[in-house]
Design a protein around this motif. Structure first.
Motif, PDB file in Angstrom:
ATOM      1  N   UNK A   1     -32.447  88.190  -0.435  1.00 46.37           N
ATOM      2  CA  UNK A   1     -31.059  88.195   0.046  1.00 46.37           C
ATOM      3  C   UNK A   1     -30.371  86.840  -0.120  1.00 46.37           C
ATOM      4  N   UNK A   2     -31.135  85.769  -0.309  1.00 46.10           N
ATOM      5  CA  UNK A   2     -30.537  84.430  -0.464  1.00 46.10           C
ATOM      6  C   UNK A   2     -30.118  84.149  -1.902  1.00 46.10           C
TER       7      UNK A   2
ATOM      8  N   UNK B   1     -36.824  97.046  -0.608  1.00 43.45           N
ATOM      9  CA  UNK B   1     -37.578  95.917  -0.050  1.00 43.45           C
ATOM     10  C   UNK B   1     -37.217  94.613  -0.754  1.00 43.45           C
ATOM     11  N   UNK B   2     -37.085  94.678  -2.086  1.00 45.33           N
ATOM     12  CA  UNK B   2     -36.777  93.467  -2.860  1.00 45.33           C
ATOM     13  C   UNK B   2     -35.376  92.951  -2.541  1.00 45.33           C
ATOM     14  N   UNK B   3     -34.456  93.863  -2.273  1.00 49.47           N
ATOM     15  CA  UNK B   3     -33.083  93.445  -1.956  1.00 49.47           C
ATOM     16  C   UNK B   3     -33.051  92.605  -0.680  1.00 49.47           C
TER      17      UNK B   3
ATOM     18  N   UNK C   1     -29.236  88.119  -7.917  1.00 49.79           N
ATOM     19  CA  UNK C   1     -30.342  89.072  -7.863  1.00 49.79           C
ATOM     20  C   UNK C   1     -30.064  90.173  -6.842  1.00 49.79           C
ATOM     21  N   UNK C   2     -29.551  89.776  -5.692  1.00 55.56           N
ATOM     22  CA  UNK C   2     -29.243  90.744  -4.646  1.00 55.56           C
ATOM     23  C   UNK C   2     -28.194  91.749  -5.113  1.00 55.56           C
ATOM     24  N   UNK C   3     -27.219  91.277  -5.914  1.00 57.29           N
ATOM     25  CA  UNK C   3     -26.160  92.166  -6.409  1.00 57.29           C
ATOM     26  C   UNK C   3     -26.727  93.195  -7.397  1.00 57.29           C
TER      27      UNK C   3
END
Length: 925
Positions: free
Chosen positions: A780-781, A774-776, A785-787
């Motif tokens: 996503x922007x 969910x956090x990914x 963090x997304x990586x």
């Protein structure tokens, strides 16, 4: 199934269990399996074991309960049919340096009696048998003292015994004696203070005070006779201002005139002053200052502060004159880099030099250890352990080691492998009265050693420190102890007892579990091993996933029904429908790390090549030397080279290829944190990014909030009522402590003002409650963090909540979080990863995910070395080192090395035969 024959559980809601109701058959071998984090340990340990233990403790008095560990009452509506429970967990072994395999299994207690009653004393100086001495010989020895010598004749009454001994003093006074020596002080009996009841004391009776002169023999003879009477065959001659000599009518060397203590079990205890080596106090090791830790950067000089404890110019100034004189003698100055020192100069600097009267850095620092706790703590990081030079690691006094049975001392016996020790005992016979004494001791020792052999520990020695054992070995030692207890009607709960066992050793373990079950016990095993699952009477599979996606009963029944079950993930692997894919190519690795002449523990002077930039698997039977090679030799020597503190590195002649290793990392299954404050978000640094994002939000900027405002570990943004814990501990004294949700923040950890700040409609508490998946999507922007979240997803942890307390994570989950942190780094050239049994706690499905992430580490430029028995991991490796052919003294050799295909083709490799069997199973589907 009637409830009388099962453990009936209703409404189990502990952790992620979803209101389960189930029956666990009693008096059967029951295996609990399922993905990591699906609730297996919660069911087995937090519910069945905890409730069984809690009910037993509650049956005791309130007074007794306050001294026993209290188990929390599990969240469950009803449990019926419970019997007393014993837990054998896959936990880290004891860190107490005094705990050995012998003491933990209690074999050493019987062994001490064995040597005290059946041993023969030999002189520690000349090696001759000790003979009894007559009183006339003792008198002649004393008369040989120089004329005018003042001395006392004393009779030893009490040695290291607790008590006030008031009645003893009263009786001695009534018999006409005037003086005693208490704990080294000579006092009149009337002046003896009240002794502390709980402290150990030494008491000697002063028989006579004499001065050596002509005509003394008559009085001396009377004193000696009286001293031997009260001292039960022993007396002490204490020269005033000089030495003391113990004389005995039983144990004195005829050549050296050395008197030895009376044989008793206490003199073989390294935890007692009577037996412990005086140099190491029974630890077997001493701490010393390691020059490589004192000077981690050899490119610096003394003047540059390269000697870390003396980097302060004021401290350095105290020794400047002595160092300059030493440098003049050995060709260096204060500005010479340490790498340019000759070996002679290096040794002179650290260990002293007589020519220049230089004491040596290590001697100076040893004195510094006496300057208070703060300085001692500061210096301790430069110290390592090594075997005690006086007892050579035997832990005992010379006199204790001089007692032998058939020319074998107690330390020599404890140094044998359990298998050899059992053979030696079975080959002993004792005549006449000794045979009567020996019979019950031999029976107990052979039984207990036999149990250790049965659980696959024949290669371990009784003298081995418990802290050096793997979790699986420690668990099997406790299992062997339980076999010796002979209990029936008990529920045994075990956590992956097969860990650390080669496939060829598994059969003995399964037979051991069966023997416990046939005796009338319920054996509940959390296990992923295929052979153990197939041997079970009943299998309980939890799932379908991990964390919030788990907690359901997927199957509960016999193995035959499991194999036919269409939805079972475990059954799909057992049937061969799902398999772990093998890599298409093997990496060869142009460069390599080479260990030369490794003789650590049982390794037999081997040279070993570890290809760089490849996944290498070290395998072989239990006790064949895998940990000695990878952990004690490879890891510890590279870590020491990189100034990482390690204890007792193994014995090697050299390492080639060190210049290609920039960083070494050991990834194990220890928790990522010891408190609920630690969680996946804080450990992987994801939380730092999230706090920065919230600090940049319009609401936060308007209020002037910085990133620290969103931390639950510091004052400001957290809820002060619970200190950011979200729950409050209520101490219940002789009942288990109760944790209640904080009334102020309702478990959200933050104060009202902090929770008012929102990003995309979510506050900080709601973000911490998100799963990784969910956090990914939510972040996503933010590429960084997304990586990092994507990496957690790659290692199969997409179900974890970001703020999930570290204390609720399984060992497998903790290990994969550590791997994800490493994978989050963009490039890893020059990094060497060491993993010991990484498949512990992992379902077959997750082993495939683990293999993929290990290959990802190698693809980033790293080198990965794993110790593993799992055939899928071995087959997926680029290079395999197979040790053996057996364990203990039968191991320590390289049986085969090369690609998995090369191992299979080698007829000498036992591992190869199991790999071939596994490959055929996979091919036949």
């Amino acid at each position: 199934m009637t409830q009388k024959n099962c453990i009936h559980i209703e409404g189990a809601r502990q952790h992620n269990l979803k209101n389960l109701t189930l029956d666990i058959p009693r008096d059967e071998l029951v295996v609990v399996c399922g993905p990591s984090g699906s609730g297996k340990s919660t069911l087995a340990f937090d519910i069945v074991y905890a409730e069984g233990q809690r009910r037993y403790v509650e049956s005791l008095s309130a007074y007794a309960r306050q001294f026993l560990p209290q188990m929390d009452k599990p969240e469950v509506d009803k449990i019926e049919g419970l019997s007393p429970a014993i837990s054998l967990e896959q936990q880290a072994s004891s860190r107490n340096p005094r705990s050995t395999v012998g003491t933990v299994t209690e074999i050493y207690d019987f062994l001490r009696v064995f040597y005290a009653r059946l041993g023969t004393m030999y002189c520690p100086e000349c090696g001759k048998p000790i003979a009894a001495r007559a009183a006339d010989e003792i008198i002649a020895d004393i008369l040989a003292l120089p004329e005018g010598t003042k001395f006392m004749v004393l009779a030893p009454l009490v040695e290291h015994q607790k008590g006030t001994h008031a009645d003893r003093f009263k009786k001695l006074k009534a018999e006409g004696f005037v003086r005693v020596r208490v704990n080294g002080d000579v006092l009149t009996i009337d002046d003896v203070p009240a002794l502390e009841k709980n402290k150990k004391h030494n008491i000697e009776l002063v028989i006579d005070r004499l001065v050596m002169k002509d005509g003394l023999r008559g009085r001396l003879a009377d004193s000696v006779e009286l001293a031997l009477k009260y001292g039960e065959g022993r007396l002490i001659v204490s020269v005033v201002g000089g030495e003391e000599t113990i004389h005995s009518t039983e144990s004195v060397c005829p050549t050296c005139k050395i008197s030895l203590p009376k044989l008793s079990p206490q003199i073989f205890s390294f935890n007692s002053p009577q037996g412990a080596c005086p140099r190491c106090y029974g630890l077997g090791t001493i701490d010393y200052f390691e020059p490589n830790l004192l000077v981690p950067n050899k490119g610096l000089s003394l003047a540059d502060g390269g000697l870390l404890p003396w980097k302060n110019p004021k401290v350095m100034g105290r020794y400047e004159a002595g160092l300059k004189a030493l440098g003049k003698e050995y060709g260096f100055t204060l500005s010479t880099p340490f790498r340019e020192y000759s070996d002679v100069a290096w040794n002179a600097l650290f260990f002293g030099d007589r020519k220049t009267d230089w004491e040596g850095v290590t001697s100076i620092l040893e004195r510094g250890m006496e300057f208070g706790q703060t300085w001692r703590d500061e210096l301790s990081r430069f110290r390592q352990s090594k075997p005690c030079p006086k007892c050579n690691g035997a832990r005992l006094k010379d006199e204790s080691l001089a007692v032998r049975v058939d020319d074998l001392s107690i330390f020599a016996f404890c140094s044998l492998s359990v298998g050899r020790a059992l053979e030696w005992l079975q080959g002993r016979t004792f005549d006449k009265s000794l045979g009567i004494i020996a019979e019950p001791l031999m029976k107990e020792l052979t039984h207990r050693l036999g149990f250790m052999v049965n659980v696959g520990l024949d290669y371990i020695s009784l003298g081995r420190n418990m802290s050096t054992l793997s979790g699986g070995e420690a668990q099997r030692i406790r299992l062997a102890s339980q076999l010796g207890s002979g209990l029936v009607g008990v529920t045994y709960v075990l956590d992956e007892p097969s860990i650390g066992l080669h496939p060829k050793d598994n059969e003995r373990l399964i037979n051991t579990l069966r023997s416990l079950q046939r005796r009338g016990n319920t054996v509940l095993v959390v296990e992923h091993d295929e052979a153990t699952i197939r041997e079970a009477d009943t299998v309980i599979e939890l799932g379908p996933g991990s964390g919030m996606l788990g907690g359901d009963i997927m199957f509960n029944g016999p193995v035959k029904e499991l194999l036919a079950h269409s939805e079972s993930l475990t059954a799909k692997y057992l049937r061969g429908e799902m398999v772990i894919e093998l890599p298409e190519t093997r990496r060869e690795g142009d460069k390599a790390l080479v260990l030369k002449g490794v003789t650590t523990n049982n390794l037999q002077n081997v040279d070993v090549r570890f290809p760089l930039g490849a996944l290498t698997c070290v395998t072989g039977p239990s006790g064949s030397g895998k940990s000695s090679l990878v952990v004690d030799s490879l890891y510890k020597h590279i870590a020491l080279h990189q100034s990482i503190k390690v204890d007792s590195p193994g014995q090697i002649q050299g390492i080639e290829g060190l210049e290609d290793i920039e960083r070494i990392v050991a990834i194990d299954q220890t928790p990522i944190g010891r408190t609920p404050r630690s969680n996946p978000a804080t450990y992987t640094k994801v939380f730092d990014e999230i706090r920065n994002i919230f600090a940049m939000s319009p609401d936060a900027k308007k209020r002037g909030y910085k990133p620290g405002r969103f931390s639950f570990n510091v004052r400001g943004g957290r809820c002060e009522a619970c200190g950011g814990d979200g729950q409050i501990r209520v101490e219940m004294h002789f009942l288990p402590d109760v944790y209640v949700t904080c009334d102020v923040c309702k478990g959200k950890r933050y104060n009202h003002e902090t929770l008012e700040v929102r990003y995309k409609g979510k506050n900080i508490a709601e973000v911490l409650d998100m799963t990784v998946r969910q956090a990914k999507v939510f972040f996503e922007n933010y590429p960084v963090l997304e990586r990092r979240l994507a990496v957690l997803e790659d290692v199969g942890l997409e179900y974890l909540r970001l703020g999930q307390p570290a204390t609720t994570l399984s060992g497998g989950e903790a290990q994969r979080i550590k791997i994800s942190r490493e994978l989050g780094k963009r490039s890893l050239p020059g990094t060497l990863y060491i993993l010991d049994e990484p498949t512990t706690g992992l379902h077959m499905h997750e082993v495939g995910k683990l293999i993929r992430v290990l290959h990802q580490l190698v693809d980033r430029g790293a080198t990965v070395v794993v110790i593993e028995h799992n055939t899928d991991v071995i087959m997926a490796s680029d290079y395999v080192i197979d040790l053996g052919p057996g364990g203990g003294e039968n191991g320590g050799r390289i049986v085969s090395s090369g690609t998995p295909e090369a191992i299979i083709a080698d007829p000498n490799s036992v591992t190869g035969s199991f790999l071939e069997k596994d490959r055929l199973t996979r091919a036949n589907g």
